[in-house]
Write a protein that holds these residues in place. Structure first.
Motif, mmCIF file in Angstrom:
data_model
loop_
_atom_site.group_PDB
_atom_site.id
_atom_site.type_symbol
_atom_site.label_atom_id
_atom_site.label_comp_id
_atom_site.label_asym_id
_atom_site.label_seq_id
_atom_site.Cartn_x
_atom_site.Cartn_y
_atom_site.Cartn_z
ATOM 1 N N SER A 17 17.094 -22.912 12.278
ATOM 2 C CA SER A 17 15.344 -23.238 13.102
ATOM 3 C C SER A 17 14.977 -24.063 11.594
ATOM 4 O O SER A 17 14.916 -23.329 10.059
ATOM 5 C CB SER A 17 14.206 -22.345 13.449
ATOM 6 N N ARG B 229 8.225 -36.035 15.471
ATOM 7 C CA ARG B 229 9.151 -36.570 16.811
ATOM 8 C C ARG B 229 10.239 -35.659 16.623
ATOM 9 O O ARG B 229 11.277 -35.532 17.508
ATOM 10 C CB ARG B 229 9.696 -38.291 16.418
ATOM 11 N N GLU B 230 9.972 -34.955 15.534
ATOM 12 C CA GLU B 230 10.546 -33.514 15.123
ATOM 13 C C GLU B 230 10.730 -32.408 15.427
ATOM 14 O O GLU B 230 10.065 -32.263 16.298
ATOM 15 C CB GLU B 230 10.695 -33.184 13.910
ATOM 16 N N LYS B 231 12.589 -31.966 16.228
ATOM 17 C CA LYS B 231 12.460 -31.007 17.155
ATOM 18 C C LYS B 231 11.471 -29.869 17.198
ATOM 19 O O LYS B 231 11.395 -29.914 15.701
ATOM 20 C CB LYS B 231 13.549 -30.863 17.469
ATOM 21 N N ASP C 57 11.932 -25.864 16.737
ATOM 22 C CA ASP C 57 13.439 -25.088 17.127
ATOM 23 C C ASP C 57 13.020 -23.376 17.569
ATOM 24 O O ASP C 57 13.817 -23.269 18.472
ATOM 25 C CB ASP C 57 13.898 -24.915 16.236
ATOM 26 N N GLN D 93 7.700 -28.373 24.872
ATOM 27 C CA GLN D 93 8.007 -29.707 25.441
ATOM 28 C C GLN D 93 9.075 -30.796 24.182
ATOM 29 O O GLN D 93 9.607 -30.573 24.393
ATOM 30 C CB GLN D 93 7.166 -30.249 25.597
ATOM 31 N N ARG D 94 8.525 -29.228 23.589
ATOM 32 C CA ARG D 94 9.529 -29.888 22.129
ATOM 33 C C ARG D 94 10.665 -29.449 21.986
ATOM 34 O O ARG D 94 11.051 -29.550 20.760
ATOM 35 C CB ARG D 94 8.654 -29.850 21.148
ATOM 36 N N GLY D 95 11.059 -28.992 22.264
ATOM 37 C CA GLY D 95 12.778 -27.830 22.357
ATOM 38 C C GLY D 95 12.434 -26.742 21.348
ATOM 39 O O GLY D 95 13.588 -25.928 21.945
#
Length: 305
Positions: free
Chosen positions: A24, A229-231, A233, A256-258
Motif C-alpha cells: 500500500s 487519479r492515484e488509487k 490502497d 470508489q478509489r479502490g
C-alpha cells in the motif's frame, strides 16, 4: 459487492492484511473517540453524556456560548485539563510512525483531544475534522485571530475548580469540576480569555460546534486527496462507527478509489455504514494493543515513549 458476513480475526486475516499493507502506497485513516479510550479520556457524546447537570452536547453550540460563555468555557477548560492529564497511547504513536514511513498516508481525525499532535503525528498528514481543544480563536469571525495554546488554565478564573482556594495547590487542582458537589462560579466577561487582536471579543475553543461548518481548508485537503487519479490502497477505520457525515461518506469514496477497508474497534457489532465488502478486515479490540501489531511490518517496534 457488499455482504452481511462479518470478517473474522484469524492468523490468515492478519497475514492477508500484512501482505496488503506492504504493497500500500496511499492509505486513508478515519479516527474516532475509541482511539483515545486507552488514554483514559471520558466521552461526552451519546446517551448519558452529562457534564454536571447539563447535557454536554447542549454546551457545544454558538448559542450556548453567547448565552453563558463562562459556563461553556468551564466545560471546555475541564476537557482541556483532562486531555492534558492523558497521554498518547501506542495507537497514536503507531499512526504517527506510519505517517513518517508512508508519504501517501493521510489521517482524518474526529478527535479534538490533541493526543495525535502530541504523539508527533506530522501535521500535513493529520486533518482535524472537528478542530482542536487547544486552538483558541476569536468569537468574532470577522477578526480571524487563532492560535495554538496548551496553557492550563488559559486564564486564572478557569482553574479547576474556580473557588477562592489557592489555585496552585495540588489539593485544589485535583478536585473534579465535573462533580456537581464542586461549586463553580458565574464568571464575568472580563475574567474569560480575551482576543488580543481585536480587543473586543472573547476567545472561544477552536472546535466545531453543532450547527457550524467543518474547517474549509481541512475539507479542501481531504477532497484533493480523494480526487487524485492515484488509487487508494487501504482505508483504516479506527475507534469510530462512522455513522455521521461527512465521515461516513469518506469510506464510500475511498472504496470508489479502490480501497480495501479495515475496521479496528471494540464494538463487536461495528461495521462500515454500507456493510462489509469481500476483502474487508475487522479487528475487534483495543486499538492501542491491536494497531501497533497490525502496522509492525512497516513501522517496526515502537520505542517506549
Amino acid at each position: 459487492m457488499a455482504t452481511n458476513t462479518e470478517p473474522q480475526i484469524s492468523q490468515e486475516s492478519i497475514a492477508s492484511f500484512h501482505e496488503h499493507l506492504g504493497k500500500s502506497k496511499r492509505i486513508l485513516a478515519l479516527l474516532g473517540a475509541g482511539l483515545s479510550a486507552s488514554s483514559g479520556l471520558p466521552t461526552f457524546r451519546g446517551k448519558g453524556g452529562l457534564w454536571r447537570t447539563h447535557q454536554s452536547m447542549s454546551l457545544a453550540t454558538p448559542g450556548a456560548f453567547n448565552e453563558d460563555p463562562g459556563l461553556v468555557w468551564q466545560f471546555y477548560s475541564y476537557r482541556r485539563h483532562m486531555s492534558l492529564q492523558a497521554k498518547p497511547n501506542p495507537a497514536h504513536y503507531a499512526l504517527a510512525a506510519l505517517a513518517e514511513k508512508i508519504p501517501g498516508f493521510q489521517t482524518l481525525s474526529q478527535n479534538v483531544d490533541g493526543l495525535s499532535p502530541r504523539a508527533k503525528h506530522p501535521p500535513k498528514q493529520l486533518q482535524l475534522l472537528h478542530g482542536s481543544l487547544f486552538d483558541l480563536k476569536c468569537a468574532d469571525r470577522h477578526c480571524g485571530y487563532i492560535r495554538e495554546d496548551y496553557t492550563d488554565p488559559i486564564v486564572p478564573a478557569l482553574a479547576i475548580p474556580t473557588s477562592g482556594a489557592d489555585l496552585t495547590s495540588n489539593e485544589t487542582r485535583e478536585q473534579d469540576i465535573s462533580d456537581v458537589s464542586v461549586s463553580i462560579p458565574k464568571l464575568k466577561h472580563h475574567e474569560l480569555p480575551q482576543c488580543p487582536k481585536c480587543k473586543k471579543a472573547l476567545l472561544r475553543p477552536g472546535v466545531v460546534w453543532f450547527g457550524e461548518n467543518l474547517p474549509f481548508t481541512v475539507l479542501e485537503t481531504v477532497d484533493d486527496y480523494l480526487a487524485s487519479r492515484e488509487k487508494i490502497d487501504l482505508m483504516l477505520v479506527i475507534g469510530t462507527s462512522a455513522k455521521v457525515h461527512p465521515a461516513a461518506g469518506y469510506i464510500d469514496k475511498a472504496r470508489q478509489r479502490g480501497a480495501r477497508v479495515a475496521v479496528i474497534n471494540t464494538d463487536e457489532n461495528d461495521r462500515p455504514p454500507r456493510g462489509w465488502n469481500d476483502g474487508d478486515w475487522f479487528f475487534c479490540g483495543d486499538a492501542a494493543q491491536i494497531l501497533p501489531e497490525l502496522l509492525k511490518p512497516v513501522i517496526g517496534d515502537l520505542p517506549k515513549p
